[in-house]
Design an enzyme around this catalytic site. Structure first.
Site, mmCIF file in Angstrom:
data_model
loop_
_atom_site.group_PDB
_atom_site.id
_atom_site.type_symbol
_atom_site.label_atom_id
_atom_site.label_comp_id
_atom_site.label_asym_id
_atom_site.label_seq_id
_atom_site.Cartn_x
_atom_site.Cartn_y
_atom_site.Cartn_z
ATOM 1 N N ASP A 187 -9.348 -17.798 47.527
ATOM 2 C CA ASP A 187 -9.137 -19.084 46.857
ATOM 3 C C ASP A 187 -8.287 -20.005 47.744
ATOM 4 O OD1 ASP A 187 -9.428 -20.461 44.228
ATOM 5 O OD2 ASP A 187 -7.252 -20.409 44.254
ATOM 6 N N GLU A 231 -12.671 -20.085 50.622
ATOM 7 C CA GLU A 231 -12.952 -21.350 49.926
ATOM 8 C C GLU A 231 -12.236 -22.433 50.708
ATOM 9 O OE1 GLU A 231 -10.776 -22.557 46.546
ATOM 10 O OE2 GLU A 231 -12.421 -23.658 45.662
ATOM 11 N N HIS A 271 -18.197 -22.674 39.929
ATOM 12 C CA HIS A 271 -17.536 -22.872 38.629
ATOM 13 C C HIS A 271 -16.649 -24.122 38.607
ATOM 14 C CE1 HIS A 271 -14.733 -21.009 41.294
ATOM 15 N NE2 HIS A 271 -13.758 -21.253 40.461
ATOM 16 N N ASP A 272 -16.638 -24.851 39.749
ATOM 17 C CA ASP A 272 -15.821 -26.077 39.816
ATOM 18 C C ASP A 272 -16.690 -27.324 39.946
ATOM 19 O OD1 ASP A 272 -13.525 -24.408 42.066
ATOM 20 O OD2 ASP A 272 -13.419 -24.632 39.887
ATOM 21 N N ASP A 328 -12.379 -12.128 43.803
ATOM 22 C CA ASP A 328 -11.745 -13.420 44.057
ATOM 23 C C ASP A 328 -10.258 -13.143 44.328
ATOM 24 O OD1 ASP A 328 -12.818 -16.472 42.585
ATOM 25 O OD2 ASP A 328 -11.121 -16.222 43.966
#
Ligand code: TEU
Ligand code: CA
Length: 527
Positions: A201, A264, A325-326, A99
């Site tokens: 990200d 993302e 994870h969000d 990430d």
């Protein structure tokens, strides 16, 4: 299949490292724990794992606030553990994706400490500093995605700095070539260590308007939404200059063989696909979040699949994901019966699938009581359901008291169902969702039409979603009942390769065969 890259053929599995496997009893997952579980990836048939941030961080946003981009936070281990993880994964043919968090650093990062040290510090322009409209009013109306103004007053140098997220996450100034070079060198540091790619990200937020114009008011704002939705992020997201940055990032990664760049990007389809560039200068895989956010019915999903396929630039490789994870967990969004149907959808659509850890055992959101809350998204805007802790609970490995995740006190509570919903138990049940995932991945790997085949028209008839994957003389039809009632005849004849019920294998069906409630089937229609 040979002509495809590994990230086109394979299945990606996202790990939230804090919650995957603890190896030293501190209740927090770590790299040695992941190494212990690599054989699990092999048994599931995973080809690559994307690991959420593992770098030194004060953990204000649990690692998405990085204080050193070229090291490992001691709670996860050290660089030697990391090198061992990469070597062990590669021995098993599993790729490692990291990430990359370039939009902002931690306010504890040395770069920011220097930048805030004085107005004439050489690193002042590595971040976004502005005078207020007055000594007490921020430069403009920009809002933080975690609530409040996106401008934080710095008494030391009497200016504001910009933060898209927490004030502990000051945004880097990506218009500054020195920032670009420093961050591209971070990519090279990990690529040199054998990392196979990056998930970048908030790629669509990297550039902000250079005139700092106020964002327009969102006329459709509804109370109860995150407060930053009061404005439309016209000047703080998806700025045209960002594509030149993405092109440079892609050039850095392409200098190394067989790597992947995943972005993302939370944007509507037609804006998101722009991040492919012309396929040589964009992200290899701009994340497609359509299935995270959609209402779960056949007609809507048929439409969004066709819209996405039609929007893809020539040669662009699709991808799909059901959770991260969000986002609220899949089984909590649509229930386990439909989560099995969703797994068949994910693993038979055209393009690369990403599985979020725990989806394969039907993990649900865990209940988090107010004093258990860790996520700043919930702390900053409580009670709106924005907290992400529920979807970040520890992986459930076996029926022991702490599900085999840790011997200590887990950093977040385990699911109440962990004694029965765990890898060991589901392995013993031949019709479990875990076996369904394994068989779907196995079938996908063995069926070129499902990996590199085209997709035909996607049709919705009442609750039934139907589409065909074809390649050469292979014609595979997928029929999914998104409803809780049996269907009428589904109009497909052939040999059943797989049912979400894990029975019917090999059954020859005729046109008027019906589906059970919440059933999906994959049919080989070759005569
Ligand atoms: O998330 C980007 C982001 O905007 C998310 O906060 C998302 O919009 C929100 O959670 C609703 O889904 C990335 C990371 O995935 C997230 O974990 C970080 O908190 C955030 O960036 C800041 O780095
Ligand atoms: Ca640990």
């Amino acid at each position: 299949m040979e002509s495809l890259k590994w990230w086109q053929r394979g299945v990606i599995y996202q790990i939230y490292p804090r919650s995957f496997q603890d190896s030293n009893g501190d209740g927090i997952g770590d790299l040695r724990g992941i190494i212990q579980r690599l054989d699990y990836f092999s048994s599931l048939g995973i080809d690559a794992t994307w690991i959420s941030p593992i770098y030194p961080s004060p953990m204000a946003d649990f690692g998405y606030d990085v204080s050193d981009y070229c090291a490992i936070d001691s709670i996860f281990g050290d660089l030697q553990d990391f090198d061992r993880l990469v070597a062990s994964a590669h021995e098993r043919g599993i790729k490692v994706i990291l990430d990359f968090v370039p939009n902002h650093t931690s306010s504890e990062h040395p770069w920011f400490r220097e930048s805030r040290g004085s107005r004439d510090n050489p690193r002042r322009d590595w971040y976004i500093w502005r005078d207020g409209e007055t000594t007490k009013a921020p430069p403009n109306n920009w809002l933080s995605r975690f609530g409040g103004s996106a401008w934080e007053w710095d008494e030391g140098t009497k200016q504001y700095y910009y933060h898209s997220f927490l004030k502990e996450q000051p945004d880097l100034n990506w218009r500054n070539p020195q920032v670009q070079q420093a961050m591209f060198n971070v990519l090279r540091f990990w690529l040199d260590r054998g990392v196979d790619g990056f998930r970048v990200d908030v790629l669509w937020l990297l550039i902000k308007d250079d005139q700092f114009r106020d964002n327009p008011v969102n006329p459709d704002f509804v109370p109860g939404e995150p407060s930053h939705h009061r404005l439309l992020p016209l000047y703080t997201a998806n700025r045209p200059e960002v594509h030149a940055i993405v092109a440079q990032m892609r050039r850095v990664v392409d200098a190394y063989p067989d790597r992947v760049l995943i972005g993302e990007i939370y944007l509507p389809i037609e804006q998101m696909v722009a991040y492919y560039g012309d396929n040589s200068n964009g992200a290899n895989l701009p994340f497609n979040f359509q299935l995270l956010q959609t209402v779960w019915n056949a007609e809507t999903i048929a439409r969004l699949i066709e819209e996405y396929e039609a929007a893809l630039p020539p040669g662009a490789w699709p991808n799909w994901v059901l959770g991260n994870h969000d986002t609220k967990r899949l089984a909590s969004r649509i229930g386990e019966a439909q989560a099995r149907v969703a797994a068949m959808l994910l693993l038979t659509l055209r393009g690369t699938p990403t599985i979020y850890y725990g989806e394969e055992i039907g993990l649900r959101d865990v209940v988090i009581t107010p004093h258990q809350v860790q996520d700043p998204a919930e702390k900053n805007e409580p009670g709106l359901g924005l907290g992400r802790d529920p979807e970040r609970s520890p992986m459930q490995w076996n029926r022991s008291s702490l599900a085999g995740f840790t011997s200590g006190a887990p950093w977040l509570p385990l699911g109440e169902d962990h004694a029965t919903r765990n890898v060991a138990m589901l392995r013993e049940h031949p019709a479990s969702i875990l076996h369904l995932y394994s068989k779907l991945i196995e079938l996908r790997r063995a069926t070129p039409a499902l990996v590199e085949g085209q997709i035909g028209r996607v049709r919705a008839t009442k609750s039934v979603l139907k589409y065909e994957r074809f390649e050469m003389d292979s014609r595979i039809v997928i029929v999914l009942n998104l409803g809780h009632e049996p269907t009428e005849g589904i109009g497909v004849a052939g040999k059943v390769l797989l049912s979400t019920f894990l029975d019917r294998y090999g059954e020859i069906i005729s046109d008027h065969e019906s589906l059970r409630a919440n059933e999906g089937i994959i049919v080989d229609t070759r005569p």
